[in-house]
Design a protein around this motif. Structure first.
Motif, PDB file in Angstrom:
ATOM      1  N   ILE A  77       0.843  -1.190   0.000  1.00 14.82           N
ATOM      2  CA  ILE A  77       0.000   0.000   0.000  1.00 14.82           C
ATOM      3  C   ILE A  77       0.879   1.240   0.000  1.00 14.82           C
ATOM      4  O   ILE A  77       1.805   1.349   0.803  1.00 14.82           O
ATOM      5  CB  ILE A  77      -0.925  -0.012   1.241  1.00 14.82           C
ATOM      6  CG1 ILE A  77      -1.938  -1.153   1.101  1.00 14.82           C
ATOM      7  CG2 ILE A  77      -1.647   1.312   1.401  1.00 14.82           C
ATOM      8  CD1 ILE A  77      -2.573  -1.553   2.400  1.00 14.82           C
ATOM      9  N   ALA A  78       0.622   2.138  -0.923  1.00 13.72           N
ATOM     10  CA  ALA A  78       1.321   3.429  -0.949  1.00 13.72           C
ATOM     11  C   ALA A  78       0.254   4.497  -1.106  1.00 13.72           C
ATOM     12  O   ALA A  78      -0.529   4.458  -2.056  1.00 13.72           O
ATOM     13  CB  ALA A  78       2.314   3.476  -2.108  1.00 13.72           C
ATOM     14  N   VAL A  79       0.181   5.405  -0.144  1.00 18.34           N
ATOM     15  CA  VAL A  79      -0.856   6.441  -0.196  1.00 18.34           C
ATOM     16  C   VAL A  79      -0.256   7.827  -0.034  1.00 18.34           C
ATOM     17  O   VAL A  79       0.661   8.027   0.759  1.00 18.34           O
ATOM     18  CB  VAL A  79      -1.916   6.295   0.923  1.00 18.34           C
ATOM     19  CG1 VAL A  79      -3.062   5.446   0.489  1.00 18.34           C
ATOM     20  CG2 VAL A  79      -1.338   5.817   2.220  1.00 18.34           C
ATOM     21  N   PRO A  80      -0.805   8.781  -0.779  1.00 12.51           N
ATOM     22  CA  PRO A  80      -0.361  10.163  -0.577  1.00 12.51           C
ATOM     23  C   PRO A  80      -0.863  10.686   0.766  1.00 12.51           C
ATOM     24  O   PRO A  80      -1.917  10.263   1.246  1.00 12.51           O
ATOM     25  CB  PRO A  80      -1.005  10.924  -1.744  1.00 12.51           C
ATOM     26  CG  PRO A  80      -2.128  10.079  -2.215  1.00 12.51           C
ATOM     27  CD  PRO A  80      -1.822   8.660  -1.827  1.00 12.51           C
ATOM     28  N   PHE A  81      -0.088  11.577   1.353  1.00 10.90           N
ATOM     29  CA  PHE A  81      -0.469  12.185   2.630  1.00 10.90           C
ATOM     30  C   PHE A  81      -0.296  13.684   2.465  1.00 10.90           C
ATOM     31  O   PHE A  81       0.734  14.152   1.971  1.00 10.90           O
ATOM     32  CB  PHE A  81       0.463  11.663   3.726  1.00 10.90           C
ATOM     33  CG  PHE A  81       0.183  12.201   5.112  1.00 10.90           C
ATOM     34  CD1 PHE A  81      -0.688  11.546   5.961  1.00 10.90           C
ATOM     35  CD2 PHE A  81       0.813  13.364   5.566  1.00 10.90           C
ATOM     36  CE1 PHE A  81      -0.938  12.030   7.243  1.00 10.90           C
ATOM     37  CE2 PHE A  81       0.569  13.852   6.849  1.00 10.90           C
ATOM     38  CZ  PHE A  81      -0.311  13.179   7.690  1.00 10.90           C
ATOM     39  N   HIS A  82      -1.325  14.450   2.809  1.00 11.24           N
ATOM     40  CA  HIS A  82      -1.187  15.908   2.771  1.00 11.24           C
ATOM     41  C   HIS A  82      -2.093  16.513   3.833  1.00 11.24           C
ATOM     42  O   HIS A  82      -3.309  16.410   3.745  1.00 11.24           O
ATOM     43  CB  HIS A  82      -1.546  16.462   1.383  1.00 11.24           C
ATOM     44  CG  HIS A  82      -1.214  17.928   1.245  1.00 11.24           C
ATOM     45  ND1 HIS A  82      -1.422  18.632   0.088  1.00 11.24           N
ATOM     46  CD2 HIS A  82      -0.693  18.798   2.129  1.00 11.24           C
ATOM     47  CE1 HIS A  82      -1.035  19.895   0.280  1.00 11.24           C
ATOM     48  NE2 HIS A  82      -0.597  20.025   1.508  1.00 11.24           N
ATOM     49  N   GLU A  83      -1.483  17.089   4.851  1.00  9.67           N
ATOM     50  CA  GLU A  83      -2.270  17.761   5.892  1.00  9.67           C
ATOM     51  C   GLU A  83      -1.784  19.192   6.035  1.00  9.67           C
ATOM     52  O   GLU A  83      -0.615  19.496   5.797  1.00  9.67           O
ATOM     53  CB  GLU A  83      -2.131  17.033   7.246  1.00  9.67           C
ATOM     54  CG  GLU A  83      -2.696  15.624   7.292  1.00  9.67           C
ATOM     55  CD  GLU A  83      -4.226  15.565   7.236  1.00  9.67           C
ATOM     56  OE1 GLU A  83      -4.893  16.620   7.241  1.00  9.67           O
ATOM     57  OE2 GLU A  83      -4.755  14.434   7.172  1.00  9.67           O
ATOM     58  N   ARG A  84      -2.728  20.062   6.399  1.00  7.75           N
ATOM     59  CA  ARG A  84      -2.404  21.477   6.598  1.00  7.75           C
ATOM     60  C   ARG A  84      -2.673  21.843   8.053  1.00  7.75           C
ATOM     61  O   ARG A  84      -3.653  21.390   8.636  1.00  7.75           O
ATOM     62  CB  ARG A  84      -3.281  22.343   5.690  1.00  7.75           C
ATOM     63  CG  ARG A  84      -3.096  22.036   4.219  1.00  7.75           C
ATOM     64  CD  ARG A  84      -4.348  22.442   3.441  1.00  7.75           C
ATOM     65  NE  ARG A  84      -4.288  21.994   2.068  1.00  7.75           N
ATOM     66  CZ  ARG A  84      -4.617  20.758   1.660  1.00  7.75           C
ATOM     67  NH1 ARG A  84      -5.031  19.858   2.536  1.00  7.75           N
ATOM     68  NH2 ARG A  84      -4.524  20.424   0.396  1.00  7.75           N
ATOM     69  N   GLU A 116      -4.202   6.891  10.947  1.00 12.60           N
ATOM     70  CA  GLU A 116      -5.556   6.936  10.407  1.00 12.60           C
ATOM     71  C   GLU A 116      -5.542   6.795   8.885  1.00 12.60           C
ATOM     72  O   GLU A 116      -6.353   6.076   8.304  1.00 12.60           O
ATOM     73  CB  GLU A 116      -6.212   8.257  10.816  1.00 12.60           C
ATOM     74  CG  GLU A 116      -7.706   8.263  10.570  1.00 12.60           C
ATOM     75  CD  GLU A 116      -8.319   9.636  10.803  1.00 12.60           C
ATOM     76  OE1 GLU A 116      -7.766  10.410  11.610  1.00 12.60           O
ATOM     77  OE2 GLU A 116      -9.337   9.919  10.153  1.00 12.60           O
ATOM     78  N   THR A 117      -4.583   7.477   8.243  1.00 13.30           N
ATOM     79  CA  THR A 117      -4.484   7.417   6.782  1.00 13.30           C
ATOM     80  C   THR A 117      -4.231   5.985   6.312  1.00 13.30           C
ATOM     81  O   THR A 117      -4.839   5.509   5.353  1.00 13.30           O
ATOM     82  CB  THR A 117      -3.355   8.351   6.290  1.00 13.30           C
ATOM     83  OG1 THR A 117      -3.615   9.656   6.759  1.00 13.30           O
ATOM     84  CG2 THR A 117      -3.266   8.360   4.766  1.00 13.30           C
ATOM     85  N   ILE A 118      -3.334   5.290   7.021  1.00 11.61           N
ATOM     86  CA  ILE A 118      -3.026   3.905   6.651  1.00 11.61           C
ATOM     87  C   ILE A 118      -4.243   2.999   6.883  1.00 11.61           C
ATOM     88  O   ILE A 118      -4.613   2.190   6.030  1.00 11.61           O
ATOM     89  CB  ILE A 118      -1.797   3.393   7.441  1.00 11.61           C
ATOM     90  CG1 ILE A 118      -0.520   4.019   6.870  1.00 11.61           C
ATOM     91  CG2 ILE A 118      -1.703   1.872   7.411  1.00 11.61           C
ATOM     92  CD1 ILE A 118      -0.176   3.579   5.440  1.00 11.61           C
ATOM     93  N   MET A 119      -4.894   3.187   8.014  1.00 13.89           N
ATOM     94  CA  MET A 119      -6.090   2.394   8.324  1.00 13.89           C
ATOM     95  C   MET A 119      -7.127   2.477   7.212  1.00 13.89           C
ATOM     96  O   MET A 119      -7.701   1.481   6.785  1.00 13.89           O
ATOM     97  CB  MET A 119      -6.756   2.956   9.599  1.00 13.89           C
ATOM     98  CG  MET A 119      -6.211   2.442  10.887  1.00 13.89           C
ATOM     99  SD  MET A 119      -6.739   0.782  11.152  1.00 13.89           S
ATOM    100  CE  MET A 119      -8.512   1.048  11.336  1.00 13.89           C
TER     101      MET A 119
END
Ligand SMILES: [Zn+2]
Ligand SMILES: [Zn+2]
Length: 167
Positions: A77-84, A116-119
């Motif tokens: 699993i590879a997911v983008p992460f972007h938080e502000r 949370e993003t990975i979940m």
């Protein structure tokens, strides 16, 4: 794994965040997780116009039990992460702030957000192959490996009527 939002904003720096996190907690929250690789975090934190951005990619290899035949199946699993982020005191309640996370004391812990993003990116119904035949409901044999010979059409007539309803 904290970032100093205040420093990012005042100094306008770009800070790489590279970590390998232990992901054993995944086995506690999802019973079908058999094992995991470390969770690889590859992010960049930066400050721009009063908003701190943390963005990049999270990746992990997870071994899950197939939801039909229960055999272990590996998923990368590879997911983008972007938080502000923005200091809570500087928030003015504008609509452009909807996706911005307020920061109370100048720093924020990224780990819960990463977890949370990975979940949310784990397959909800893991399958070993798209057309996994699953287990025989009569004898429990893995139907991908053998044809047990049990009759497949022992359907209760009342169930058959229900089946028609859902056609
Ligand atoms: Zn399967
Ligand atoms: Zn069978």
């Amino acid at each position: 794994m904290e970032i100093q939002v205040k420093d990012l904003l005042s100094k306008g720096m770009k800070v790489p965040i590279r970590r390998s996190l232990d992901a054993d907690w995944l086995r506690q929250v999802r019973k079908d997780v058999i094992g995991t690789s470390p969770l690889e975090v590859d992010l960049t934190a930066s400050g721009e116009d009063g908003v701190a951005h943390v963005e990049g990619e999270l990746s992990i290899e997870v071994e899950l039990a197939c939801s039909r035949c229960l055999e272990p199946t590996k998923e990368r699993i590879a997911v983008p992460f972007h938080e502000r982020f923005k200091p809570a005191a500087a928030m003015d309640g504008g609509s452009e702030e909807e996706e911005i996370i307020p920061v109370e004391d100048g720093k924020i812990d990224l780990e819960p957000l990463i977890e949370e993003t990975i979940m949310l990116s784990l397959p909800f119904v893991p399958l070993c192959v798209d057309d996994c035949k699953g287990l025989c409901q009569t004898c429990g044999a893995n139907l991908n490996e053998q044809n047990c010979g049990c009759s497949k059409d022992r359907i209760d007539p009342r169930m058959a009527a229900l089946k028609d309803l859902f056609k």
